[in-house]
Design a protein around this motif. Structure first.
Motif, PDB file in Angstrom:
ATOM      1  N   ALA A 122       0.836  -1.209   0.000  1.00  0.00           N
ATOM      2  CA  ALA A 122       0.000   0.000   0.000  1.00  0.00           C
ATOM      3  C   ALA A 122       0.868   1.255   0.000  1.00  0.00           C
ATOM      4  N   ALA A 123       1.962   1.232   0.769  1.00  0.00           N
ATOM      5  CA  ALA A 123       2.885   2.366   0.800  1.00  0.00           C
ATOM      6  C   ALA A 123       3.521   2.588  -0.564  1.00  0.00           C
ATOM      7  N   MET A 124       3.855   1.501  -1.254  1.00  0.00           N
ATOM      8  CA  MET A 124       4.450   1.610  -2.589  1.00  0.00           C
ATOM      9  C   MET A 124       3.438   2.186  -3.582  1.00  0.00           C
ATOM     10  N   ALA A 125       2.160   1.823  -3.432  1.00  0.00           N
ATOM     11  CA  ALA A 125       1.122   2.390  -4.296  1.00  0.00           C
ATOM     12  C   ALA A 125       0.963   3.884  -4.032  1.00  0.00           C
ATOM     13  N   TYR A 126       1.017   4.279  -2.756  1.00  0.00           N
ATOM     14  CA  TYR A 126       0.924   5.702  -2.403  1.00  0.00           C
ATOM     15  C   TYR A 126       2.109   6.481  -2.981  1.00  0.00           C
ATOM     16  N   ASP A 127       3.290   5.878  -2.955  1.00  0.00           N
ATOM     17  CA  ASP A 127       4.480   6.516  -3.527  1.00  0.00           C
ATOM     18  C   ASP A 127       4.278   6.792  -5.012  1.00  0.00           C
ATOM     19  N   ARG A 128       3.735   5.805  -5.736  1.00  0.00           N
ATOM     20  CA  ARG A 128       3.477   6.003  -7.167  1.00  0.00           C
ATOM     21  C   ARG A 128       2.391   7.055  -7.388  1.00  0.00           C
ATOM     22  N   TYR A 129       1.400   7.092  -6.501  1.00  0.00           N
ATOM     23  CA  TYR A 129       0.330   8.090  -6.593  1.00  0.00           C
ATOM     24  C   TYR A 129       0.897   9.508  -6.469  1.00  0.00           C
ATOM     25  N   VAL A 130       1.758   9.717  -5.477  1.00  0.00           N
ATOM     26  CA  VAL A 130       2.359  11.042  -5.285  1.00  0.00           C
ATOM     27  C   VAL A 130       3.262  11.394  -6.456  1.00  0.00           C
ATOM     28  N   ALA A 131       4.060  10.411  -6.928  1.00  0.00           N
ATOM     29  CA  ALA A 131       5.006  10.670  -8.020  1.00  0.00           C
ATOM     30  C   ALA A 131       4.306  11.063  -9.313  1.00  0.00           C
ATOM     31  N   ILE A 132       3.161  10.476  -9.586  1.00  0.00           N
ATOM     32  CA  ILE A 132       2.463  10.719 -10.856  1.00  0.00           C
ATOM     33  C   ILE A 132       1.456  11.862 -10.749  1.00  0.00           C
ATOM     34  N   CYS A 133       0.758  11.928  -9.630  1.00  0.00           N
ATOM     35  CA  CYS A 133      -0.292  12.943  -9.479  1.00  0.00           C
ATOM     36  C   CYS A 133       0.245  14.284  -8.969  1.00  0.00           C
ATOM     37  N   TYR A 134       1.335  14.261  -8.206  1.00  0.00           N
ATOM     38  CA  TYR A 134       1.925  15.495  -7.665  1.00  0.00           C
ATOM     39  C   TYR A 134       3.439  15.497  -7.881  1.00  0.00           C
ATOM     40  N   PRO A 135       3.896  15.442  -9.130  1.00  0.00           N
ATOM     41  CA  PRO A 135       5.332  15.316  -9.413  1.00  0.00           C
ATOM     42  C   PRO A 135       6.172  16.482  -8.876  1.00  0.00           C
ATOM     43  N   LEU A 136       5.608  17.706  -8.872  1.00  0.00           N
ATOM     44  CA  LEU A 136       6.375  18.862  -8.416  1.00  0.00           C
ATOM     45  C   LEU A 136       6.543  18.877  -6.888  1.00  0.00           C
ATOM     46  N   ARG A 137       5.673  18.200  -6.187  1.00  0.00           N
ATOM     47  CA  ARG A 137       5.744  18.164  -4.724  1.00  0.00           C
ATOM     48  C   ARG A 137       6.282  16.827  -4.217  1.00  0.00           C
ATOM     49  N   TYR A 138       6.712  15.970  -5.139  1.00  0.00           N
ATOM     50  CA  TYR A 138       7.109  14.612  -4.767  1.00  0.00           C
ATOM     51  C   TYR A 138       8.256  14.594  -3.757  1.00  0.00           C
ATOM     52  N   ASN A 139       9.308  15.366  -4.029  1.00  0.00           N
ATOM     53  CA  ASN A 139      10.479  15.360  -3.140  1.00  0.00           C
ATOM     54  C   ASN A 139      10.153  15.888  -1.745  1.00  0.00           C
ATOM     55  N   THR A 140       9.154  16.760  -1.669  1.00  0.00           N
ATOM     56  CA  THR A 140       8.755  17.298  -0.363  1.00  0.00           C
ATOM     57  C   THR A 140       7.872  16.308   0.392  1.00  0.00           C
ATOM     58  N   LEU A 141       6.872  15.760  -0.324  1.00  0.00           N
ATOM     59  CA  LEU A 141       5.920  14.847   0.312  1.00  0.00           C
ATOM     60  C   LEU A 141       6.536  13.494   0.666  1.00  0.00           C
ATOM     61  N   MET A 142       7.527  13.073  -0.146  1.00  0.00           N
ATOM     62  CA  MET A 142       8.138  11.757   0.079  1.00  0.00           C
ATOM     63  C   MET A 142       9.622  11.930   0.409  1.00  0.00           C
ATOM     64  N   ASN A 143       9.916  12.799   1.358  1.00  0.00           N
ATOM     65  CA  ASN A 143      11.317  12.974   1.750  1.00  0.00           C
ATOM     66  C   ASN A 143      11.782  11.808   2.609  1.00  0.00           C
ATOM     67  N   GLN A 144      13.065  11.788   2.926  1.00  0.00           N
ATOM     68  CA  GLN A 144      13.664  10.658   3.626  1.00  0.00           C
ATOM     69  C   GLN A 144      13.005  10.401   4.979  1.00  0.00           C
ATOM     70  N   SER A 145      12.692  11.468   5.696  1.00  0.00           N
ATOM     71  CA  SER A 145      12.073  11.327   7.016  1.00  0.00           C
ATOM     72  C   SER A 145      10.698  10.675   6.911  1.00  0.00           C
ATOM     73  N   VAL A 146       9.901  11.111   5.934  1.00  0.00           N
ATOM     74  CA  VAL A 146       8.557  10.560   5.741  1.00  0.00           C
ATOM     75  C   VAL A 146       8.633   9.077   5.381  1.00  0.00           C
ATOM     76  N   CYS A 147       9.548   8.728   4.487  1.00  0.00           N
ATOM     77  CA  CYS A 147       9.686   7.340   4.055  1.00  0.00           C
ATOM     78  C   CYS A 147      10.087   6.424   5.216  1.00  0.00           C
ATOM     79  N   ARG A 148      10.990   6.920   6.045  1.00  0.00           N
ATOM     80  CA  ARG A 148      11.411   6.114   7.207  1.00  0.00           C
ATOM     81  C   ARG A 148      10.261   5.913   8.183  1.00  0.00           C
ATOM     82  N   LYS A 149       9.442   6.944   8.373  1.00  0.00           N
ATOM     83  CA  LYS A 149       8.295   6.816   9.269  1.00  0.00           C
ATOM     84  C   LYS A 149       7.268   5.837   8.700  1.00  0.00           C
TER      85      LYS A 149
END
Length: 319
Positions: A122-149
């Protein structure tokens, strides 16, 4: 204590081990099954270990998608380690016993890694959702801290449900036979040995299934509905193809995981014979973990490129 309850209590205390029947009724296939399962297990361990090494070593793969893939590979190794080695031993030996404690531990980790995989997918699907639907905000929404959490939550969330399932089942009274008609301590097979009413456990199991298995699946479906809507609005065919290609491997893995599990656990009890159920169980315990690294390697150009770079680097260092 009534005489019946006293007999049940005595029978329960006598059970200190279980016999995993596995495929003992298919004696003519034992050798073939051993060779096939051993081959798939070796490919699973080597393939997923290679994924972990490549993602760790190659800087080009230091992104959220491959961080999740690395964790998926580790889960697959642990998931197979929980059931397959013991099954291989039982295919060769006449003594197919497993201690009471070992059976509890095996069931706990089976639930734990299965639940962790559901939420990680499910987390991997959310990652693809952010990458495709919000590409300009991807690095902010999926930063290292968020991914670790997110990954930390994936590993923690399976603990309570695994403890609940294993503790509940093994606190029920086991009476009479200690022969488990399966190749590992699976909950439905263990329940057949219980000599008391199990409706309360089964109701709880349905609730846990909906919460910890189907809820992640719904999140995956919602993510891909949004992804599909976004991709279809893209003006260029090349952009649509590129977006779909980044999701194809994950879609195949999700289909294999949930498809094989549903065939065993969501079908009516009388749909398959016990032997067919055991063969289907091989699909999600052995075959699917083996196919995942193959799918991500063959269908992902970045992984293939990283593999080539790692091999060239190793050959260069040797020369």
């Amino acid at each position: 204590m009534t005489p019946t309850e006293e007999v049940q209590w005595r029978n329960q205390t006598l059970i200190t081990e279980f016999i995993l029947l596995g495929f003992s009724n298919l004696l003519h296939l034992q050798g073939l099954l051993f060779c096939m399962v051993l081959f798939m297990y070796m490919v699973t361990v080597m393939g997923n270990t290679l994924i972990i090494l490549v993602v760790t070593v190659d800087p080009a793969l230091h992104s959220p998608m491959y961080f999740f893939l690395e964790n998926l590979a580790f889960i697959e190794i642990c998931f197979t380690l929980d059931t397959v080695p013991n099954m291989l031993v039982n295919l060769l030996e006449e003594n197919k016993s497993i201690s009471f404690v070992a059976c509890v531990v095996q069931m706990y980790f089976f639930f734990f890694f299965g639940c962790a995989e559901c939420f990680l997918l499910a987390a991997m699907a959310y990652d693809r959702y952010v990458a495709i639907c919000y590409p300009l905000r991807y690095n902010t929404l999926m930063n290292q801290s968020v991914c670790r959490k997110i990954v930390g939550g994936v590993w923690v969330i399976g603990v309570p449900v695994s403890l609940l399932q294993a503790a509940w089942i093994f606190n029920l009274p086991f009476c009479g036979s200690n022969q488990v008609n399966h190749f590992f301590c699976d909950a439905p097979a263990m329940l057949k040995l219980v000599c008391t009413d199990t409706h309360l456990y089964e109701m709880q199991a349905v609730g846990s299934t909906l919460l910890f298995l189907m809820f992640p699946f719904v999140l995956i479906l919602v993510s891909y509905i949004h992804i599909l809507t976004t991709v279809l609005r893209m003006p260029s065919a090349e952009g649509r193809h590129k977006a779909f290609s980044t999701c194809s491997s994950h879609i195949i893995v999700v289909t294999l995981f949930y498809g094989s599990g549903s065939l065993v656990y969501l079908r009516p009890k009388s749909s398959y014979s016990l032997d067919v159920k055991k063969l289907l169980s091989l699909f999600y315990t052995v075959l699917t973990p083996m196919l995942n690294p193959i799918i991500y390697s063959l269908r992902n150009n970045e992984v293939k490129g990283a593999l080539k770079r790692v091999i060239r680097r190793k050959l260069f260092l040797q020369n």
